[in-house]
Design an enzyme around this catalytic site. Structure first.
Site, PDB file in Angstrom:
ATOM      1  N   LYS A  96      -7.574  12.113  -6.814  1.00  0.00           N
ATOM      2  CA  LYS A  96      -7.788  11.786  -5.396  1.00  0.00           C
ATOM      3  C   LYS A  96      -8.171  13.046  -4.607  1.00  0.00           C
ATOM      4  O   LYS A  96      -9.029  13.016  -3.724  1.00  0.00           O
ATOM      5  CB  LYS A  96      -6.525  11.138  -4.798  1.00  0.00           C
ATOM      6  CG  LYS A  96      -6.548  10.933  -3.286  1.00  0.00           C
ATOM      7  CD  LYS A  96      -7.660   9.982  -2.856  1.00  0.00           C
ATOM      8  CE  LYS A  96      -7.571   9.452  -1.442  1.00  0.00           C
ATOM      9  NZ  LYS A  96      -7.297  10.345  -0.372  1.00  0.00           N
ATOM     10  N   HIS A 123     -11.720  13.775  -5.351  1.00  0.00           N
ATOM     11  CA  HIS A 123     -12.507  12.773  -4.612  1.00  0.00           C
ATOM     12  C   HIS A 123     -12.742  13.275  -3.180  1.00  0.00           C
ATOM     13  O   HIS A 123     -13.857  13.253  -2.668  1.00  0.00           O
ATOM     14  CB  HIS A 123     -11.766  11.430  -4.606  1.00  0.00           C
ATOM     15  CG  HIS A 123     -12.260  10.464  -3.561  1.00  0.00           C
ATOM     16  ND1 HIS A 123     -11.938  10.585  -2.226  1.00  0.00           N
ATOM     17  CD2 HIS A 123     -13.064   9.386  -3.640  1.00  0.00           C
ATOM     18  CE1 HIS A 123     -12.536   9.623  -1.535  1.00  0.00           C
ATOM     19  NE2 HIS A 123     -13.218   8.877  -2.380  1.00  0.00           N
ATOM     20  N   ASN A 124     -11.691  13.728  -2.536  1.00  0.00           N
ATOM     21  CA  ASN A 124     -11.823  14.198  -1.154  1.00  0.00           C
ATOM     22  C   ASN A 124     -12.693  15.453  -1.074  1.00  0.00           C
ATOM     23  O   ASN A 124     -13.457  15.622  -0.128  1.00  0.00           O
ATOM     24  CB  ASN A 124     -10.449  14.478  -0.537  1.00  0.00           C
ATOM     25  CG  ASN A 124      -9.723  13.193  -0.177  1.00  0.00           C
ATOM     26  OD1 ASN A 124      -9.970  12.150  -0.775  1.00  0.00           O
ATOM     27  ND2 ASN A 124      -8.822  13.260   0.777  1.00  0.00           N
ATOM     28  N   GLU A 140     -16.130  14.388  -1.240  1.00  0.00           N
ATOM     29  CA  GLU A 140     -16.433  13.778   0.073  1.00  0.00           C
ATOM     30  C   GLU A 140     -16.838  14.876   1.083  1.00  0.00           C
ATOM     31  O   GLU A 140     -17.811  14.712   1.820  1.00  0.00           O
ATOM     32  CB  GLU A 140     -15.170  13.044   0.528  1.00  0.00           C
ATOM     33  CG  GLU A 140     -15.223  12.361   1.858  1.00  0.00           C
ATOM     34  CD  GLU A 140     -13.834  11.749   2.183  1.00  0.00           C
ATOM     35  OE1 GLU A 140     -13.284  11.011   1.343  1.00  0.00           O
ATOM     36  OE2 GLU A 140     -13.321  12.030   3.280  1.00  0.00           O
TER      37      GLU A 140
HETATM   38  N1  LIG Z   1      -4.687   7.246   7.615  1.00  0.00           N
HETATM   39  C1  LIG Z   1      -5.531   7.247   6.590  1.00  0.00           C
HETATM   40  O1  LIG Z   1      -6.735   6.952   6.707  1.00  0.00           O
HETATM   41  C2  LIG Z   1      -5.035   7.586   5.219  1.00  0.00           C
HETATM   42  C3  LIG Z   1      -5.889   7.445   4.122  1.00  0.00           C
HETATM   43  C4  LIG Z   1      -5.396   7.684   2.861  1.00  0.00           C
HETATM   44  C5  LIG Z   1      -4.080   8.093   2.691  1.00  0.00           C
HETATM   45  N2  LIG Z   1      -3.280   8.252   3.778  1.00  0.00           N
HETATM   46  C6  LIG Z   1      -1.893   8.666   3.546  1.00  0.00           C
HETATM   47  O2  LIG Z   1      -1.056   7.532   3.667  1.00  0.00           O
HETATM   48  C7  LIG Z   1       0.228   7.923   4.175  1.00  0.00           C
HETATM   49  C8  LIG Z   1       0.539   7.110   5.421  1.00  0.00           C
HETATM   50  O3  LIG Z   1      -0.454   7.355   6.405  1.00  0.00           O
HETATM   51  P1  LIG Z   1      -0.388   6.704   7.868  1.00  0.00           P
HETATM   52  O4  LIG Z   1      -1.567   7.270   8.606  1.00  0.00           O
HETATM   53  O5  LIG Z   1      -0.237   5.242   7.756  1.00  0.00           O
HETATM   54  O6  LIG Z   1       1.002   7.207   8.446  1.00  0.00           O
HETATM   55  P2  LIG Z   1       1.503   8.672   8.888  1.00  0.00           P
HETATM   56  O7  LIG Z   1       1.191   8.856  10.328  1.00  0.00           O
HETATM   57  O8  LIG Z   1       1.023   9.694   7.933  1.00  0.00           O
HETATM   58  O9  LIG Z   1       3.101   8.510   8.711  1.00  0.00           O
HETATM   59  C9  LIG Z   1       3.838   7.671   9.543  1.00  0.00           C
HETATM   60  C10 LIG Z   1       4.878   6.952   8.737  1.00  0.00           C
HETATM   61  O10 LIG Z   1       5.740   7.902   8.097  1.00  0.00           O
HETATM   62  C11 LIG Z   1       7.097   7.551   8.420  1.00  0.00           C
HETATM   63  N3  LIG Z   1       7.954   8.728   8.402  1.00  0.00           N
HETATM   64  C12 LIG Z   1       7.726   9.918   8.978  1.00  0.00           C
HETATM   65  N4  LIG Z   1       8.737  10.759   8.722  1.00  0.00           N
HETATM   66  C13 LIG Z   1       9.633  10.072   7.963  1.00  0.00           C
HETATM   67  C14 LIG Z   1      10.877  10.410   7.370  1.00  0.00           C
HETATM   68  N5  LIG Z   1      11.385  11.625   7.494  1.00  0.00           N
HETATM   69  N6  LIG Z   1      11.518   9.456   6.653  1.00  0.00           N
HETATM   70  C15 LIG Z   1      10.985   8.225   6.508  1.00  0.00           C
HETATM   71  N7  LIG Z   1       9.803   7.857   7.044  1.00  0.00           N
HETATM   72  C16 LIG Z   1       9.143   8.767   7.767  1.00  0.00           C
HETATM   73  C17 LIG Z   1       6.990   6.956   9.795  1.00  0.00           C
HETATM   74  O11 LIG Z   1       8.159   6.248  10.115  1.00  0.00           O
HETATM   75  P3  LIG Z   1       8.585   6.038  11.644  1.00  0.00           P
HETATM   76  O12 LIG Z   1       7.859   4.821  12.099  1.00  0.00           O
HETATM   77  O13 LIG Z   1      10.049   5.841  11.571  1.00  0.00           O
HETATM   78  O14 LIG Z   1       8.211   7.267  12.398  1.00  0.00           O
HETATM   79  C18 LIG Z   1       5.762   6.075   9.616  1.00  0.00           C
HETATM   80  O15 LIG Z   1       6.069   4.898   8.904  1.00  0.00           O
HETATM   81  C19 LIG Z   1       0.122   9.430   4.419  1.00  0.00           C
HETATM   82  O16 LIG Z   1       0.622  10.128   3.316  1.00  0.00           O
HETATM   83  C20 LIG Z   1      -1.358   9.673   4.547  1.00  0.00           C
HETATM   84  O17 LIG Z   1      -1.728  10.995   4.214  1.00  0.00           O
HETATM   85  C21 LIG Z   1      -3.715   7.990   5.029  1.00  0.00           C
END
Ligand SMILES: NC(=O)c1ccc[n+]([C@@H]2O[C@H](COP(=O)([O-])OP(=O)(O)OC[C@H]3O[C@@H](n4cnc5c(N)ncnc54)[C@H](OP(=O)(O)O)[C@@H]3O)[C@@H](O)[C@H]2O)c1
Length: 484
Positions: free
Chosen positions: A191, A194-195, A198
């Protein structure tokens, strides 16, 4: 709503922890597939409540404590973590390990750095629980409608996880875009690359746009038409398609092309830098990815750009005599540079697999990138063909299809790099890709001189072309040569 949400029997076959945009969409995707019942949990209960209320059709099984979450899952329990990468992921893994049992499966679907995944896999495996680092590409839309998924982890975990992931992945030509990449950190490694690819692809497209705009004076909307046309040919890809969309967009506030009002400082979340750092450690030249990463850094130093703004450029601009021919040259240069960027990326995966003991099927990787992810492209079929013909291909760009494409476009590529240099237009990814191409195909490289220099100041020794062994010249003595 927390009241009564406790689950007395294990109703769900899969769970998701972390219900921000990615987790919520992935949960909905899972719930929409035949046979899945999805347990959902988020640290802050409001997110869980909001998701369950907004999507009654998904029939989620909400949980408000980790204990409830574990109780709601059939065994072996399978949970996908979609929380912030880093400390949040570690905290969530620890909490799940406390309530799960040997044989259960924890999947980290976040963007983890692969050495973290290797570390986590080792620690979780020691408890008897399976840990799978899975790269998930395609952003929010992919998570909802079908991402490209790159899982690592054990064969045992894949037995349970495979059918579930196959059911939610994007589909390319009838094939789900998921494959068991390899053990422990292999999925997140792939992954990461991949990035990196990209980054290179985006930079190359940006350079093509800049060269056409400055070389012909065409407007962004006119260049959008050119990209739309390119998207009907060998460059067909998601990134070319969205480039046309972005270039066609006008800013509502000013009426100007949006691309002209966006601040020209590119951001990055670090996966490009990881790809380059890892490649440096492995000794794999990924110059296209590196230049793309550095180009973003260069753009984001306004103080240095201001300081350099008075430095002179070329006194004369080279004329573009034949616009159509120039645009076709740029198209060919883009295609050739893209071949180099992918060739370098696959080389890094090959080197990573050798270093970390993973068996990675490079053809399968190219096939799972054909849909659901940001670099999805027609071109990936050609890469799949190349690995199908020769699975241990030493150099992707030397495979017959790519060698022929490069032979066809290399003159155009050179003209474009010459034009860019003459006009003072930065085209770092185009030119470094061409230098890589010329470097690899050169019969002799000045590396011989570098070896001589190294021997002179550091007695690092050199090997000879005409006999085996290592040698040193007594530079500060009588300059005779000795065997080292
Ligand atoms: N956004 C994209 O396009 C994308 C693409 C591919 C992969 N990803 C990856 O997918 C994952 C999720 O991405 P996202 O954009 O949906 O969310 P995010 O903003 O990266 O994370 C928010 C989430 O993490 C939780 N969280 C934060 N600190 C925590 C802790 N200490 N214990 C438990 N939960 C905690 C938050 O819970 P609360 O609601 O309680 O704060 C919320 O559910 C990340 O690793 C990101 O890098 C994202």
């Amino acid at each position: 709503m927390n009241e009564g949400a406790g689950v007395s029997e294990a109703a769900a076959n899969i769970g998701v922890v972390g219900l921000a945009v990615m987790g919520a969409n992935l949960s909905r995707n899972l719930a929409s597939r035949e046979g899945n019942t999805v347990a959902v949990f988020n640290r802050s209960p409001q997110r869980t409540e909001a998701l369950v209320a907004a999507h009654p059709e998904a029939q989620f099984v909400p949980a408000f404590t980790y204990e409830e979450f574990a109780a709601s899952l059939q065994k072996p329990r399978t949970a996908v973590i979609m929380v912030q990468a880093g400390a949040a992921t570690d905290a969530t893994i620890d909490a799940l390990v406390d309530v799960f049992e040997p044989g259960d499966i924890i999947v980290d679907g976040g963007n983890a750095y692969f050495p973290d995944t290797i570390r986590r896999e080792r620690a979780v495996r020691a408890t008897g629980i399976n840990f799978v680092g899975a790269g998930i590409s395609g952003g929010e839309e992919g998570a909802l409608n079908g991402p490209s998924i790159m899982p690592g982890g054990s064969d045992e975990a894949w037995q349970t996880l495979g059918p579930i992931l196959r059911s939610i992945a994007a589909v390319a030509e009838g094939e789900p875009c998921v494959t068991h990449v390899g053990h422990d950190g292999a999925g997140h490694f792939v992954k990461m690359v991949h990035n990196g690819i990209e980054y290179a692809d985006m930079q190359l497209i940006a350079e093509a746009y800049d060269l056409i705009r400055r070389g012909t004076g065409k407007s962004p909307a006119e260049i959008a038409d050119i990209f739309a046309e390119w998207n009907d040919g060998e460059l067909e890809s998601y990134l070319i398609e969205i480039t046309a969309e972005v270039l066609r967009q006008n800013d509502a506030a000013t009426g100007k092309p949006l691309v002209d009002v966006i601040l020209d400082q590119a951001g990055a979340k670090g996966t490009g830098a990881w790809t380059v750092q890892t490649a440096l450690a492995l000794g794999v030249p990924v110059s296209g990815i590196a230049e793309a990463t550095f180009a973003r850094s260069l753009s984001s130093h306004p103080e240095q750009r201001a300081a350099a703004s008075s430095l002179p450029g070329p006194s004369e601009q080279p004329a573009v005599a034949d616009e159509a021919a120039f645009i076709e040259d740029v198209r060919q240069a883009l295609y050739a540079s893209k071949i180099v960027a992918y060739s370098q990326g696959f080389d890094e995966i090959r080197a990573g697999a050798a270093e970390y003991g993973w068996t990675i099927d490079l053809g399968a990787i190219s096939r799972i990138w054909r849909a659901g992810c940001i670099i999805r492209a027609q071109f990936l079929n050609r890469i799949a063909d190349a690995y199908a013909a020769e699975s241990d291909l030493a150099l992707l760009m030397s495979a017959p299809y790519f060698a022929e494409a490069l032979a066809k476009s290399q003159e155009a590529w050179r003209r474009v790099v010459v034009h860019a240099t003459g006009a003072g237009i930065p085209a770092p990814a185009f030119s470094s890709s061409l230098a890589y191409y010329d470097g690899l195909r050169a019969e002799r490289l000045p590396a011989a001189l570098v070896q001589g220099q190294r021997d002179f100041f550091g007695a690092h020794t050199y090997r000879r072309t005409d006999r085996p062994g290592s040698f040193h010249t007594l530079w500060s003595g009588d300059r005779s040569e000795i065997s080292a």
